[in-house]
Design a protein around this motif. Structure first.
Motif, PDB file in Angstrom:
ATOM      1  N   ILE A 193       0.844  -1.206   0.000  1.00 22.79           N
ATOM      2  CA  ILE A 193       0.000   0.000   0.000  1.00 22.79           C
ATOM      3  C   ILE A 193       0.876   1.251   0.000  1.00 22.79           C
ATOM      4  N   TYR A 194       1.905   1.211   0.843  1.00 22.68           N
ATOM      5  CA  TYR A 194       2.810   2.367   0.969  1.00 22.68           C
ATOM      6  C   TYR A 194       3.382   2.783  -0.386  1.00 22.68           C
ATOM      7  N   GLU A 195       3.753   1.772  -1.173  1.00 18.39           N
ATOM      8  CA  GLU A 195       4.353   2.029  -2.490  1.00 18.39           C
ATOM      9  C   GLU A 195       3.383   2.807  -3.386  1.00 18.39           C
ATOM     10  N   ALA A 196       2.107   2.403  -3.329  1.00 10.87           N
ATOM     11  CA  ALA A 196       1.096   3.097  -4.133  1.00 10.87           C
ATOM     12  C   ALA A 196       0.900   4.528  -3.637  1.00 10.87           C
ATOM     13  N   LYS A 197       0.792   4.674  -2.302  1.00 12.65           N
ATOM     14  CA  LYS A 197       0.575   5.994  -1.706  1.00 12.65           C
ATOM     15  C   LYS A 197       1.702   6.974  -2.066  1.00 12.65           C
ATOM     16  N   LYS A 198       2.913   6.530  -1.823  1.00 10.85           N
ATOM     17  CA  LYS A 198       4.095   7.358  -2.071  1.00 10.85           C
ATOM     18  C   LYS A 198       4.119   7.863  -3.518  1.00 10.85           C
ATOM     19  N   THR A 199       3.806   6.963  -4.437  1.00 10.32           N
ATOM     20  CA  THR A 199       3.866   7.335  -5.851  1.00 10.32           C
ATOM     21  C   THR A 199       2.739   8.301  -6.198  1.00 10.32           C
ATOM     22  N   LEU A 200       1.537   8.061  -5.669  1.00 11.98           N
ATOM     23  CA  LEU A 200       0.429   8.998  -5.918  1.00 11.98           C
ATOM     24  C   LEU A 200       0.786  10.372  -5.371  1.00 11.98           C
TER      25      LEU A 200
ATOM     26  N   GLU B 178     -17.584   9.533  -5.245  1.00 16.10           N
ATOM     27  CA  GLU B 178     -16.602  10.531  -4.816  1.00 16.10           C
ATOM     28  C   GLU B 178     -15.220  10.381  -5.438  1.00 16.10           C
ATOM     29  N   PHE B 179     -14.949   9.233  -6.020  1.00 11.60           N
ATOM     30  CA  PHE B 179     -13.608   8.974  -6.549  1.00 11.60           C
ATOM     31  C   PHE B 179     -13.648   8.740  -8.059  1.00 11.60           C
ATOM     32  N   ASP B 180     -12.463   8.721  -8.650  1.00  7.81           N
ATOM     33  CA  ASP B 180     -12.397   8.566 -10.106  1.00  7.81           C
ATOM     34  C   ASP B 180     -11.823   7.224 -10.543  1.00  7.81           C
ATOM     35  N   CYS B 181     -11.120   6.582  -9.644  1.00  4.37           N
ATOM     36  CA  CYS B 181     -10.673   5.225  -9.962  1.00  4.37           C
ATOM     37  C   CYS B 181     -10.211   4.514  -8.698  1.00  4.37           C
ATOM     38  N   ILE B 182      -9.961   3.216  -8.843  1.00  8.14           N
ATOM     39  CA  ILE B 182      -9.715   2.361  -7.686  1.00  8.14           C
ATOM     40  C   ILE B 182      -8.461   1.505  -7.902  1.00  8.14           C
ATOM     41  N   ILE B 183      -7.610   1.466  -6.873  1.00  6.99           N
ATOM     42  CA  ILE B 183      -6.531   0.471  -6.837  1.00  6.99           C
ATOM     43  C   ILE B 183      -6.956  -0.594  -5.832  1.00  6.99           C
ATOM     44  N   ALA B 184      -6.994  -1.855  -6.263  1.00  2.00           N
ATOM     45  CA  ALA B 184      -7.376  -2.945  -5.361  1.00  2.00           C
ATOM     46  C   ALA B 184      -6.195  -3.899  -5.218  1.00  2.00           C
ATOM     47  N   ILE B 185      -5.756  -4.075  -3.969  1.00  2.00           N
ATOM     48  CA  ILE B 185      -4.557  -4.866  -3.666  1.00  2.00           C
ATOM     49  C   ILE B 185      -4.970  -6.141  -2.932  1.00  2.00           C
ATOM     50  N   ALA B 186      -4.539  -7.305  -3.420  1.00  2.00           N
ATOM     51  CA  ALA B 186      -4.942  -8.545  -2.751  1.00  2.00           C
ATOM     52  C   ALA B 186      -4.018  -9.704  -3.076  1.00  2.00           C
ATOM     53  N   GLY B 187      -3.941 -10.653  -2.127  1.00  2.00           N
ATOM     54  CA  GLY B 187      -3.127 -11.846  -2.322  1.00  2.00           C
ATOM     55  C   GLY B 187      -3.986 -13.100  -2.361  1.00  2.00           C
ATOM     56  N   LEU B 188      -3.330 -14.259  -2.431  1.00  2.00           N
ATOM     57  CA  LEU B 188      -4.003 -15.568  -2.452  1.00  2.00           C
ATOM     58  C   LEU B 188      -5.090 -15.615  -3.523  1.00  2.00           C
TER      59      LEU B 188
ATOM     60  N   ILE C 117       3.339  -8.287  -9.816  1.00  2.00           N
ATOM     61  CA  ILE C 117       3.233  -8.748  -8.438  1.00  2.00           C
ATOM     62  C   ILE C 117       3.996  -7.833  -7.467  1.00  2.00           C
ATOM     63  N   GLY C 118       3.349  -7.471  -6.358  1.00  2.00           N
ATOM     64  CA  GLY C 118       4.015  -6.794  -5.248  1.00  2.00           C
ATOM     65  C   GLY C 118       4.302  -5.316  -5.405  1.00  2.00           C
ATOM     66  N   LYS C 119       5.390  -4.874  -4.746  1.00  2.00           N
ATOM     67  CA  LYS C 119       5.719  -3.444  -4.657  1.00  2.00           C
ATOM     68  C   LYS C 119       5.792  -2.739  -6.008  1.00  2.00           C
ATOM     69  N   LYS C 120       6.518  -3.345  -6.941  1.00  2.00           N
ATOM     70  CA  LYS C 120       6.648  -2.707  -8.253  1.00  2.00           C
ATOM     71  C   LYS C 120       5.276  -2.543  -8.889  1.00  2.00           C
TER      72      LYS C 120
ATOM     73  N   ALA D 107       2.435  -2.075  -7.281  1.00  2.00           N
ATOM     74  CA  ALA D 107       1.720  -0.973  -6.605  1.00  2.00           C
ATOM     75  C   ALA D 107       2.229   0.377  -7.115  1.00  2.00           C
ATOM     76  N   HIS D 108       3.550   0.479  -7.284  1.00  2.00           N
ATOM     77  CA  HIS D 108       4.136   1.704  -7.848  1.00  2.00           C
ATOM     78  C   HIS D 108       3.558   1.954  -9.239  1.00  2.00           C
ATOM     79  N   ASN D 109       3.537   0.917 -10.065  1.00  2.00           N
ATOM     80  CA  ASN D 109       3.044   1.072 -11.435  1.00  2.00           C
ATOM     81  C   ASN D 109       1.545   1.347 -11.482  1.00  2.00           C
ATOM     82  N   ALA D 110       0.799   0.829 -10.501  1.00  2.00           N
ATOM     83  CA  ALA D 110      -0.637   1.123 -10.444  1.00  2.00           C
ATOM     84  C   ALA D 110      -0.844   2.631 -10.335  1.00  2.00           C
ATOM     85  N   ALA D 111      -0.046   3.262  -9.461  1.00  2.00           N
ATOM     86  CA  ALA D 111      -0.146   4.713  -9.296  1.00  2.00           C
ATOM     87  C   ALA D 111       0.255   5.438 -10.578  1.00  2.00           C
ATOM     88  N   LEU D 112       1.327   4.973 -11.188  1.00  2.00           N
ATOM     89  CA  LEU D 112       1.775   5.591 -12.448  1.00  2.00           C
ATOM     90  C   LEU D 112       0.715   5.455 -13.541  1.00  2.00           C
ATOM     91  N   PHE D 113       0.104   4.272 -13.610  1.00  2.00           N
ATOM     92  CA  PHE D 113      -0.916   4.036 -14.626  1.00  2.00           C
ATOM     93  C   PHE D 113      -2.067   5.025 -14.447  1.00  2.00           C
TER      94      PHE D 113
END
Lengths: 157, 157, 157, 157, 157, 157, 157, 157
Positions: free
Chosen positions: E16-23, E54-64, E112-115, E117-123
């Motif tokens: 989550i942190y990776e996505a937040k930081k990049t946003l 209230e929002f314009d798009c969604i990042i959904a993070i999940a495992g398994l 998968i993972g941190k990269k 989440a970073h790319n989700a924000a960039l996208f």
């Protein structure tokens, strides 16, 4: 005792058929629903809420990102038996989607495809047999017949 | 209502613990057996024969070529819930050995490892809840609490 | 010297045939049994107990969650050669079920399908050749012919 | 009766050790060679030619693109038992390289790593037991002890 | 323009942190929710309904068995970007659960993972840049800086 | 400059053909051999020894436990280009057997099947082009034509 | 004769080092570049264009969606040797990205990680040896020494 | 608002068709390009540069070592949606090549094949709907119809 069969797609007819046929062999009542967790979540919810009060357990059949069994299990406290369908990737995607449920929401997965649907019905027969002596006898006979059939094959070899 | 937990190896203690703890939370009686389908098949059979008359369902925990759940299911008509252990190959070997049962012998597979053992116990609670109103209430509370916990996490974010 | 071929399903006839044909080429006596570890465990046990006193080794052929070779190896101290069948998942499920045996119960796995059944017979010929000069000569000839055939193909290229 | 253990790399010492220890438990004579099919093919050939006249079977241990067992089997008519090593890819590369032998050159694969090496020795004990009553007794005892150990674990649970 | 980050578990904090930081780097407003599709489906629904207006798009993070992105996409017509988490099986289970969505419910999967989440924000920055010249400039600068950094590394080699 | 194409089986004719056709397009001389590393190791050795003195590089084509490229590379210091064949398991077994060579014996793997054989020939053309201006021109033209073809497709869309 | 080593990330230093060290052992001149196909495509192009006129071949090292080797091969007619890095998924993602090149653009893949980088250098030594007798002798010595080392290990066993 | 569809090969026509048909249903303008990242990189660059100034987002369709989506994303700051094609290995190679992008270059992957192409178009409709009330209504209707269709199927069961 009644089983709700919920399948994610009408195209899985031959898988559904396998579950139906086996439940019928054990005189277990069932009803079939077609409903996709992804394309009709509210409808699945409606079905599950109805199922919750009228049925005793659920077979959920799904392929690809097979969310249906887990989705159903989230809205119910009935036992949910999942059957992964081999739509693509020889069923590996569905198998992992159904088995790898997080801690807290149980789904009982059978094997991929037809044999899985057959076994889902058998598993349910075993669940119900605890309170049903006739069913118990049928299961014992089923097992006996399986073995007899195999013995016969060998006599004819 | 009683559950037999049969595990293929003493080294799976932390997986077994997860099942035990969860069954205890739901006041479900259980007994643990360690027995390997491959290294002590006759002993497994003895256990299963005893279990057949005294218990209502079975949790079978195994890794590698995880034959235990299927073996147990062959000698019983009780519902068998399998838990694949991540001994090697991130558990893929055990997952396939447990799920890909042939037509005729049902095993209900949970996910790999601890979460799977926890869910095995939950699944069994769901099975028993059909005839047990107290259990039903506990399951409803469990689900409610799960959601409340998640809601709380968000309030604290 | 005698080989017992035990196959989990009659539908693996073409795999069984490959083992039979090769054993015949080496004048190795054999008998075929069809018996499923999961659907007829007691019958497998009967067969294995008979095999234990009358045969010298076992070929066990199985697909899916291929428990048969390991099951047979549990009830015998004869060498057990396993052949995974490509029933689903391109045989990966059977391959892992047969190879990933726990410490203590050895199963010798061949490759997936027909070639595996052929090689199972060859492997057994090698085992018996230690005490059988004729068999030894046949194996040396087999190897020689294999190479000659390949050399001939090149002459005709 | 003598076993040649050929391992592709000195770094597999702990795998080799497992095979040695188990052969010693069964009083089976062995000799260890380190030789790589890829980095010292002629040396492997020399070893195999010597082994062919002085030994009764071969354990070949290898990781990655594990060609050693197949290479050894090409130059011998002795039974070759392969042990895949988990050097990378959780051993999947070695497992497939060892099991997927073409029609005509049999290699008997055990499971990945230490347990596989232990079972390779056990499998060979089974092969030799056909002509060795003492070995037969030891194998029966081994199996008995395995089961007793498991029974004891349960008494102490 | 606002992004809702919904993560299936608090344990994915570093993702989550990776996505937040990049946003934040792109001055994109966001809000984080922790909510499990399986353990709190109704809460997810509440969140999504609020997010929808209230929002314009969604990042959904999940495992398994990562049902969250698909679940969210079922209850929204906002673009949903999924990030698979490597909880088990090196993330393969989550990757397949997120990508293999059925026809009709789109989820856009990152790696998968941190990269991921970073790319989700960039996208998402790219999505918003269509209507936001400042964002466009920032993206062009980001790309330019990436290349400059790499050029600098080479000067120092 | 001459290329030796060694294929493990005559049944890979269509793969061999792809390599031949492409080498012909670049006027590169070649000779085809059929020889199995496992079933005719000495013959492969003979071929390689001949190839070592008369050829400049080797294409080795093989499926299953594809030992041929590595075997050839062990007996030669010529560059060996491997082509995995999709005989079973969608070629994964051959791909891992060819790529996962141990430190010290290099094999250059192309992709699975026909495209891999075509690219093997192209790769060799690139190797030879260093000393052959005509070949260099042909490669540049090949690349140019590839692009032109694609541009043409778009004009006709 | 000169080799350009292009690596997708500075974090692959230990992989790069393996290639450098081996090239040095064979007195092959090289230059290292760090450049990402995805994050600095134009810079990669610049490097490749320079490399095209000054170097004789290219080693391209990359992990994840390892586009670098294919990208480099698209802009060059030099032979490109790819080395997949085990960044995630035990290197399977990089291995498939590097090997599964389409018809027309050849990339020669080595094994995953360090051993692959070492072999990339050896493969290139083999390519250059065609025109360089000293290199040829070194390669023959390398092979000889490898075998001698293995023989020595056995003497000390 | 305009979408550029870039596909790596003309042979993916049926996948492209799925994207086109769906974009047409939503009255979204598009243009199709066929261009291979590996066989015509400069042409792809030309297309992308044109697309950058005239289009709002890109669908990139590719199989095997599917570099196209990542390549396109490197030369653009438009949102790039990737569709993996099942050319070989049931699409696993393409799926990993498209999803496992390094930090810094986002590609949004859909599922494998036709359903993925359909969903790519839907995802883009969702992106554009933020600024387009008509599109928003169409998406809501699409979702409504999907559910209605499923409800109807059940009435007819």
């Amino acid at each position: 005792m009644k089983v709700a069969i919920i399948s994610g797609s009408k195209s899985d007819e031959n898988i559904i058929y396998e579950a139906k046929k086996t439940l019928e062999e054990f005189d277990i009542e069932y009803k079939v629903y077609i409903a996709s967790a992804h394309r009709s979540p509210e409808y699945v919810k409606e079905i599950v809420q109805k199922v919750n009060s009228e049925f005793d357990c659920i077979i959920a059949i799904a392929g690809l990102s097979a969310a249906l069994p887990g989705f159903v299990a989230s809205y119910s406290i009935l036992p949910v038996v999942g059957v992964p369908v081999d739509s693509e990737m020889f069923g590996l995607d569905a198998l992992l989607s159904i088995t790898q449920m997080p801690k807290g929401v149980p789904v009982a997965s059978m094997g991929i495809g037809k044999k899985g649907a057959h076994n889902a019905a058998l598993f349910i027969a075993r669940m119900f047999a605890n309170q049903d002596e006739t069913l118990k006898q049928k299961l014992l006979e089923y097992i006996k017949k399986e073995e007899e059939n195999i013995r016969k094959i060998n006599e004819e070899l």
